[in-house]
Design a protein around this motif. Structure first.
Motif, short mmCIF file in Angstrom:
data_model
loop_
_atom_site.label_atom_id
_atom_site.label_comp_id
_atom_site.label_asym_id
_atom_site.label_seq_id
_atom_site.Cartn_x
_atom_site.Cartn_y
_atom_site.Cartn_z
N TRP A 197 6.68 77.68 21.17
CA TRP A 197 6.47 76.34 21.76
C TRP A 197 6.55 75.33 20.63
O TRP A 197 5.60 74.63 20.32
CB TRP A 197 5.11 76.29 22.45
CG TRP A 197 5.01 75.26 23.54
CD1 TRP A 197 5.91 74.29 23.86
CD2 TRP A 197 3.93 75.11 24.47
NE1 TRP A 197 5.48 73.54 24.92
CE2 TRP A 197 4.25 74.02 25.32
CE3 TRP A 197 2.72 75.76 24.65
CZ2 TRP A 197 3.41 73.59 26.35
CZ3 TRP A 197 1.88 75.33 25.68
CH2 TRP A 197 2.23 74.26 26.52
N LEU A 200 5.83 71.12 20.43
CA LEU A 200 4.53 70.47 20.26
C LEU A 200 4.37 69.83 18.89
O LEU A 200 4.82 70.37 17.88
CB LEU A 200 3.39 71.50 20.45
CG LEU A 200 3.34 72.23 21.80
CD1 LEU A 200 2.20 73.24 21.80
CD2 LEU A 200 3.19 71.25 22.96
N ARG A 252 4.89 77.64 28.75
CA ARG A 252 5.01 76.30 28.15
C ARG A 252 4.73 75.21 29.19
O ARG A 252 5.46 74.23 29.31
CB ARG A 252 6.39 76.12 27.50
CG ARG A 252 6.65 77.05 26.33
CD ARG A 252 7.89 76.68 25.54
NE ARG A 252 9.10 77.05 26.24
CZ ARG A 252 9.72 78.23 26.13
NH1 ARG A 252 9.22 79.14 25.31
NH2 ARG A 252 10.80 78.50 26.79
N PHE A 254 2.81 72.34 30.00
CA PHE A 254 1.98 71.39 29.27
C PHE A 254 0.94 70.72 30.17
O PHE A 254 -0.15 70.38 29.70
CB PHE A 254 2.85 70.32 28.59
CG PHE A 254 2.08 69.50 27.58
CD1 PHE A 254 1.78 70.02 26.32
CD2 PHE A 254 1.61 68.23 27.89
CE1 PHE A 254 1.05 69.30 25.39
CE2 PHE A 254 0.88 67.50 26.96
CZ PHE A 254 0.60 68.03 25.72
N THR A 255 1.25 70.55 31.44
CA THR A 255 0.28 69.92 32.36
C THR A 255 -0.99 70.78 32.46
O THR A 255 -2.11 70.28 32.31
CB THR A 255 0.90 69.71 33.75
OG1 THR A 255 2.03 68.84 33.61
CG2 THR A 255 -0.09 69.10 34.72
N THR A 258 -2.85 70.88 29.03
CA THR A 258 -3.64 69.67 28.77
C THR A 258 -4.95 69.69 29.53
O THR A 258 -6.02 69.42 28.96
CB THR A 258 -2.83 68.41 29.14
OG1 THR A 258 -1.66 68.38 28.33
CG2 THR A 258 -3.63 67.15 28.93
N ASN A 297 -2.51 59.26 29.66
CA ASN A 297 -2.06 60.30 30.60
C ASN A 297 -2.03 59.80 32.04
O ASN A 297 -1.18 60.21 32.83
CB ASN A 297 -2.93 61.55 30.47
CG ASN A 297 -2.60 62.36 29.22
OD1 ASN A 297 -1.52 62.23 28.66
ND2 ASN A 297 -3.55 63.17 28.77
N THR A 302 3.36 62.49 34.11
CA THR A 302 2.69 63.77 33.87
C THR A 302 1.97 63.67 32.52
O THR A 302 2.35 62.85 31.68
CB THR A 302 3.72 64.93 33.78
OG1 THR A 302 4.67 64.63 32.76
CG2 THR A 302 4.45 65.14 35.09
N GLU A 304 0.90 63.76 28.81
CA GLU A 304 1.74 63.81 27.61
C GLU A 304 0.97 64.19 26.35
O GLU A 304 1.57 64.55 25.35
CB GLU A 304 2.41 62.44 27.39
CG GLU A 304 3.40 62.08 28.48
CD GLU A 304 4.15 60.79 28.19
OE1 GLU A 304 5.29 60.67 28.68
OE2 GLU A 304 3.60 59.89 27.50
N ARG A 320 3.15 66.42 23.75
CA ARG A 320 4.10 67.27 24.48
C ARG A 320 5.39 67.51 23.68
O ARG A 320 5.95 68.60 23.69
CB ARG A 320 4.44 66.58 25.80
CG ARG A 320 5.49 67.27 26.64
CD ARG A 320 5.92 66.40 27.80
NE ARG A 320 4.96 66.44 28.88
CZ ARG A 320 4.96 67.35 29.86
NH1 ARG A 320 5.88 68.29 29.87
NH2 ARG A 320 4.05 67.33 30.81
N ASN A 321 5.87 66.47 22.99
CA ASN A 321 7.10 66.60 22.21
C ASN A 321 7.12 65.51 21.14
O ASN A 321 6.20 64.69 21.05
CB ASN A 321 8.34 66.51 23.11
CG ASN A 321 8.35 65.25 23.96
OD1 ASN A 321 7.99 64.16 23.49
ND2 ASN A 321 8.75 65.38 25.22
#
Length: 412
Positions: A197, A200, A252, A254-255, A258, A297, A302, A304, A320-321
């Protein structure tokens, strides 16, 4: 083993880790056995790590250790447990270049010199003891030719600091609480490596680098003795969250990641407040960062950003990215600007390319202002560290990085 003056050394680098499902509370104080499983992410050792040099010589008259340049006592039970366990597993060592042979039986009477350095604050809630004990055990295992895998070594590191067992792997790591009384099944295992992942980005807001008022050890003990919420958490909540978190990491997602990470951090701090007397690890700036992320958020379609706080006020923010991380860095620097006389190079550490991408010139983009909402008060952040998921421990071959002198075994 000839009695001439020689020194054999190994230098290792070990990352720290941040729990996303928290470890809080022991069922055995001596063996350091937890009351629940936990899951962590290992941080890139280029940004947060412990460097440890271990050495052995027949000329050393006692075991000695230096931490961040100061000599410390090795008499504590945690150090002694780790040293005893590693020595009992030591094997023959040959250094043909130097003409040195250490037999298995020699390790019991040979003394060690150890030097360790953290490139981040000690005892400020950034898992310095985790990286420290993991590095100590890993380096000694290499020095003494201990033939055990990282999970087996994690059971030794755990006896120094519980969270240390998770720093023997990279990526996402699970510490199984185990059931056996002797703790032999309370070990760490890698869930996924650091490439699984790699979108991140992790930003740590160091709100305070001072030592905390209540140590994790005493805080845990008081929570186990007095918090009913902790008992409910360990029995009912964490077992379900562990399964959900493993699934979120694998996919992976992310929602889900988190939601679980933030909820678990908040419940951990609720347990601290449910302890008698209550323990307050977070401060006003910590709460402001939580508020900022929650607003962010809600404004995004969604989630982040995930947040988590260990036993201290420092925020660990997982984006997230990279695109989100760059925007987050812009927002954080807007809300928590450096003092006028602070150089940006000392205010944002680690992967500083994020700051360059964030671009500090001009007005904050309206889209980011909308995400963070109105921020009237300026908070207090000492500095930021930008990182990402990272690999596990490694031996450093470059002798110039050693903390001990190769001829004397004393600090450089």
């Amino acid at each position: 083993m000839a009695e001439e003056k020689w020194v054999v050394m190994v230098t290792a680098q070990t990352p720290t880790n941040i729990a996303v499902i928290k470890y809080w509370g022991k069922r055995d104080e001596v063996r350091i056995l937890p009351i629940n499983d936990s899951i962590s992410v290992t941080l890139d050792p280029d940004h947060l790590c412990t460097l440890t040099t271990v050495s052995v010589s027949p000329s050393f008259d006692r075991d000695r250790m230096w931490l961040n340049g100061k000599e410390i006592s090795l008499s504590g039970s945690r150090y002694q447990n780790c040293l005893r366990e590693i020595r009992s597993r030591a094997d023959d060592v040959e250094d043909n270049e130097k003409g040195i042979k250490i037999e298995k039986k020699d390790w019991e009477k040979l003394h060690l010199h150890i030097a360790s350095h953290n490139n981040f604050p000690t005892a400020a809630g950034l898992a310095s003891s985790a990286a420290g004990f993991a590095c100590l055990v890993f380096a000694l295992a290499k020095l003494m030719n201990v033939n055990e895998d990282p999970s087996q070594l994690s059971a030794i590191a755990r006896q120094g600091s519980g969270s240390a067992c998770r720093s023997l792997f990279g990526g996402f790591v699970k510490w199984n609480m185990g059931e056996k009384e002797d703790g032999s099944d309370s070990v760490a295992v890698q869930l996924v490596d650091d490439k699984h992942w790699d979108d991140l980005v992790i930003i740590i807001a160091v709100v305070s680098s001072r030592e905390k008022e209540t140590s994790s050890t005493s805080g845990m003990r008081e929570s186990v003795e007095t918090s009913l919420l902790l008992q409910h958490r360990a029995k009912e909540v964490v077992p379900v969250r562990i399964l959900q978190m493993e699934e979120a990491i694998k996919n992976r997602d992310f929602t889900s990641f988190t939601k679980l990470t933030c909820s678990d951090s908040n419940q951990f701090h609720a347990v601290c407040m449910d302890t008698s007397p209550p323990i307050f690890y977070m401060n006003d700036t910590s709460h402001r960062i939580i508020s900022l992320v929650e607003k962010w958020n809600r404004s995004a379609s969604t989630p982040e950003i995930a947040y988590t706080f260990d036993a201290g006020p420092n925020a660990v923010l997982i984006a997230r990215n990279r695109k989100v991380a760059v925007e987050l860095m812009q927002g954080l620097l807007y809300c928590f600007p450096p003092k006028p006389d602070t150089d940006m190079k000392s205010y944002v550490l680690g992967d500083t390319s994020i700051v360059k991408e964030a671009g500090l010139e001009g007005e904050l983009p309206q889209g980011i202002k909308d995400k963070i909402g109105s921020q009237d008060q300026k908070g207090e952040v000492s500095y930021f560290i930008c990182s990402r998921p990272g690999r596990g421990p490694v031996v450093l071959q470059d002798q110039t990085q050693a903390l001990l002198h190769p001829q004397t075994g004393l600090p450089k």
